[in-house]
Design a protein around this motif. Structure first.
Motif, PDB file in Angstrom:
ATOM      1  N   THR A 127       0.820  -1.215   0.000  1.00 57.98           N
ATOM      2  CA  THR A 127       0.000   0.000   0.000  1.00 57.98           C
ATOM      3  C   THR A 127       0.854   1.267   0.000  1.00 57.98           C
ATOM      4  N   THR A 128       2.086   1.190   0.498  1.00 61.42           N
ATOM      5  CA  THR A 128       2.951   2.365   0.507  1.00 61.42           C
ATOM      6  C   THR A 128       3.199   2.882  -0.901  1.00 61.42           C
ATOM      7  N   SER A 129       3.185   1.986  -1.880  1.00 58.22           N
ATOM      8  CA  SER A 129       3.465   2.384  -3.258  1.00 58.22           C
ATOM      9  C   SER A 129       2.444   3.394  -3.778  1.00 58.22           C
ATOM     10  N   ASN A 130       1.197   3.316  -3.307  1.00 60.53           N
ATOM     11  CA  ASN A 130       0.173   4.250  -3.759  1.00 60.53           C
ATOM     12  C   ASN A 130       0.499   5.674  -3.337  1.00 60.53           C
ATOM     13  N   VAL A 131       0.922   5.839  -2.087  1.00 63.48           N
ATOM     14  CA  VAL A 131       1.269   7.165  -1.585  1.00 63.48           C
ATOM     15  C   VAL A 131       2.557   7.656  -2.236  1.00 63.48           C
ATOM     16  N   VAL A 132       3.532   6.755  -2.390  1.00 61.87           N
ATOM     17  CA  VAL A 132       4.797   7.134  -3.019  1.00 61.87           C
ATOM     18  C   VAL A 132       4.563   7.577  -4.466  1.00 61.87           C
ATOM     19  N   SER A 133       3.692   6.860  -5.189  1.00 62.31           N
ATOM     20  CA  SER A 133       3.383   7.238  -6.569  1.00 62.31           C
ATOM     21  C   SER A 133       2.744   8.622  -6.630  1.00 62.31           C
ATOM     22  N   TYR A 134       1.862   8.899  -5.700  1.00 64.83           N
ATOM     23  CA  TYR A 134       1.220  10.217  -5.648  1.00 64.83           C
ATOM     24  C   TYR A 134       2.252  11.313  -5.413  1.00 64.83           C
ATOM     25  N   LEU A 135       3.148  11.096  -4.455  1.00 64.15           N
ATOM     26  CA  LEU A 135       4.151  12.109  -4.139  1.00 64.15           C
ATOM     27  C   LEU A 135       5.183  12.257  -5.255  1.00 64.15           C
ATOM     28  N   ALA A 136       5.401  11.193  -6.034  1.00 61.38           N
ATOM     29  CA  ALA A 136       6.372  11.247  -7.134  1.00 61.38           C
ATOM     30  C   ALA A 136       5.763  11.813  -8.406  1.00 61.38           C
ATOM     31  N   LYS A 137       4.515  12.291  -8.340  1.00 67.75           N
ATOM     32  CA  LYS A 137       3.786  12.804  -9.497  1.00 67.75           C
ATOM     33  C   LYS A 137       3.599  11.728 -10.571  1.00 67.75           C
ATOM     34  N   GLY A 138       3.366  10.503 -10.095  1.00 67.82           N
ATOM     35  CA  GLY A 138       3.050   9.417 -11.004  1.00 67.82           C
ATOM     36  C   GLY A 138       1.555   9.356 -11.250  1.00 67.82           C
ATOM     37  N   ASN A 139       1.093   8.209 -11.711  1.00 66.37           N
ATOM     38  CA  ASN A 139      -0.328   7.985 -11.978  1.00 66.37           C
ATOM     39  C   ASN A 139      -0.909   7.227 -10.799  1.00 66.37           C
ATOM     40  N   THR A 140      -1.532   7.956  -9.864  1.00 64.35           N
ATOM     41  CA  THR A 140      -2.030   7.341  -8.638  1.00 64.35           C
ATOM     42  C   THR A 140      -3.117   6.308  -8.920  1.00 64.35           C
ATOM     43  N   ALA A 141      -4.000   6.597  -9.877  1.00 60.52           N
ATOM     44  CA  ALA A 141      -5.059   5.643 -10.213  1.00 60.52           C
ATOM     45  C   ALA A 141      -4.461   4.337 -10.738  1.00 60.52           C
ATOM     46  N   LEU A 142      -3.412   4.436 -11.546  1.00 58.84           N
ATOM     47  CA  LEU A 142      -2.734   3.241 -12.037  1.00 58.84           C
ATOM     48  C   LEU A 142      -2.097   2.474 -10.888  1.00 58.84           C
ATOM     49  N   SER A 143      -1.489   3.187  -9.949  1.00 60.15           N
ATOM     50  CA  SER A 143      -0.855   2.543  -8.803  1.00 60.15           C
ATOM     51  C   SER A 143      -1.862   1.760  -7.977  1.00 60.15           C
ATOM     52  N   VAL A 144      -3.010   2.390  -7.714  1.00 66.56           N
ATOM     53  CA  VAL A 144      -4.056   1.721  -6.931  1.00 66.56           C
ATOM     54  C   VAL A 144      -4.565   0.486  -7.676  1.00 66.56           C
ATOM     55  N   SER A 145      -4.767   0.616  -8.984  1.00 65.35           N
ATOM     56  CA  SER A 145      -5.255  -0.514  -9.782  1.00 65.35           C
ATOM     57  C   SER A 145      -4.242  -1.654  -9.798  1.00 65.35           C
ATOM     58  N   MET A 146      -2.946  -1.313  -9.940  1.00 62.21           N
ATOM     59  CA  MET A 146      -1.916  -2.349  -9.935  1.00 62.21           C
ATOM     60  C   MET A 146      -1.836  -3.061  -8.599  1.00 62.21           C
ATOM     61  N   THR A 147      -1.878  -2.287  -7.509  1.00 63.41           N
ATOM     62  CA  THR A 147      -1.822  -2.885  -6.180  1.00 63.41           C
ATOM     63  C   THR A 147      -3.013  -3.810  -5.956  1.00 63.41           C
ATOM     64  N   ALA A 148      -4.202  -3.334  -6.344  1.00 57.73           N
ATOM     65  CA  ALA A 148      -5.405  -4.142  -6.165  1.00 57.73           C
ATOM     66  C   ALA A 148      -5.339  -5.418  -7.004  1.00 57.73           C
ATOM     67  N   PHE A 149      -4.939  -5.283  -8.267  1.00 56.62           N
ATOM     68  CA  PHE A 149      -4.894  -6.421  -9.174  1.00 56.62           C
ATOM     69  C   PHE A 149      -3.859  -7.445  -8.715  1.00 56.62           C
ATOM     70  N   SER A 150      -2.660  -6.977  -8.371  1.00 56.57           N
ATOM     71  CA  SER A 150      -1.607  -7.908  -7.932  1.00 56.57           C
ATOM     72  C   SER A 150      -1.991  -8.577  -6.613  1.00 56.57           C
TER      73      SER A 150
END
Length: 347
Positions: A127-150
């Motif tokens: 779950t930390t990856s979602n917050v890190v992606s947001y702070l890194a100006k990544g695609n937060t929706a993609l991060s959440v979807s990847m975490t959920a799917f994996s």
């Protein structure tokens, strides 16, 4: 007549702002708390050994919190934009297990530590990856979807990969591990998602506190494993740390490289790199301590706080670096080329 203000939208916006602020603070303090828990358990193991009996519910609490951040649109994104999600999840379950296996075989580690290093690579994203992606100006929706799917695939893939890659070093009870992942990951995530769907207003009020609940729960998991694995950590510490650092850094680099090779956007590259490198090592600690040994759990405990440190530093670096001026960070390589060709033709 002036229409009444949309209090529902205002409430959601205010809740999202509070959640973002809480997440920023949590991801900054998170590494310090993890490191503090590890040191406290290392120097006073008897104090934290009793926590080992509560690792399953502690991890389930973090998964419940993750579920509460999910919504149905997070899953529909997979259908609308499948390429980066599928690419990211395949990279996570193809790149990281092989990286873990390679590092374990290259370094002169004990069989238990080798299994621990491999297990880190076989667990889903954290779950930390979602917050890190947001702070890194990544695609937060993609991060959440990847975490959920994996995470949804973890009951099948994690035990099978661990059995395949680590079965030569020690017996791996893949069936029991799969059942535990269902109980401590899938069921809590599903419950959290259901709460967010059916009781969204109530959940929105407590969401800002959930990162802190997860931090405390994972810190307790780290302390439990560190206290039980203290002798091994004291003797194999430097080499084990080196293995974890190499595995983590290679995961970031290869995840980003694969995403770049397939032409996804800059924001998606950052997200996939983070998702591949940041694993749910807390889950690995719980599974190892329950089904394998404290020695196997030791690398997972160290990786839990190490991943948060490197993830936070990577987020700060990418946030400060930003993106090339005038370039849409969410545009794919093909879209950027098409826009450049149109601009050239217009001249």
């Amino acid at each position: 007549m002036t229409p009444p203000p949309d209090t529902g939208a205002d409430t959601d916006a205010a809740s999202e702002k509070r959640q973002d602020r809480s997440a920023r603070i949590a991801v900054t303090v998170f590494p310090l708390i993890m490191f503090g828990a590890f040191l406290a358990a290392f120097f006073s193991p008897s104090t934290f050994v009793p926590l080992a009996g509560y690792m399953t519910p502690l991890l389930a609490i973090t998964m419940l919190g993750m579920g509460m951040t999910l919504s149905i649109p997070d899953f529909t994104m997979i259908a609308r934009h499948p390429k980066p999600v599928i690419l990211g999840v395949l990279s996570q379950y193809a790149v990281m297990p092989l990286v873990g296996w390679s590092v374990a075989n290259l370094l002169p580690l004990s069989p238990e530590l080798k299994v621990g290093i491999i297990l880190i690579g076989c667990v889903p994203g954290g779950t930390t990856s979602n917050v890190v992606s947001y702070l890194a100006k990544g695609n937060t929706a993609l991060s959440v979807s990847m975490t959920a799917f994996s995470t949804m695939l973890a009951p099948i893939i994690t035990p099978l990969l661990t059995l395949w890659l680590a079965g030569t070093y020690m017996q791996v009870p893949a069936g029991s591990m799969a059942l535990s992942i269902v109980q401590i990951v899938l069921l809590p995530v599903g419950a959290g998602l259901a709460c967010n769907v059916f009781f969204h207003r109530q959940v929105a009020r407590i969401q800002p506190a959930m990162p802190w609940v997860s931090v405390v729960a994972i810190a307790a998991v780290v302390a439990a494993v560190a206290s039980k694995s203290r002798p091994l950590i004291a003797t194999a510490g430097p080499l084990m740390f080196a293995a974890i650092a190499v595995e983590n850094a290679t995961g970031y680099a290869l995840g980003y490289a694969v995403a770049r090779a397939f032409g996804v956007s800059r924001a998606d590259r950052r997200t996939i790199g983070i998702e591949v490198g940041l694993q749910n090592a807390g889950l690995g600690s719980t599974l190892a301590l329950q089904y394998l040994s404290a020695a196997v759990a030791a690398p997972c405990a160290v990786a839990t706080f190490w991943h948060t440190i490197t993830g936070s530093l990577l987020a700060m670096y990418w946030r400060l670096r930003g993106f090339p001026a005038g370039e849409d960070p969410h545009a794919t390589v093909r879209e950027l080329r098409h826009r450049a060709e149109e601009s050239s033709a217009a001249r």
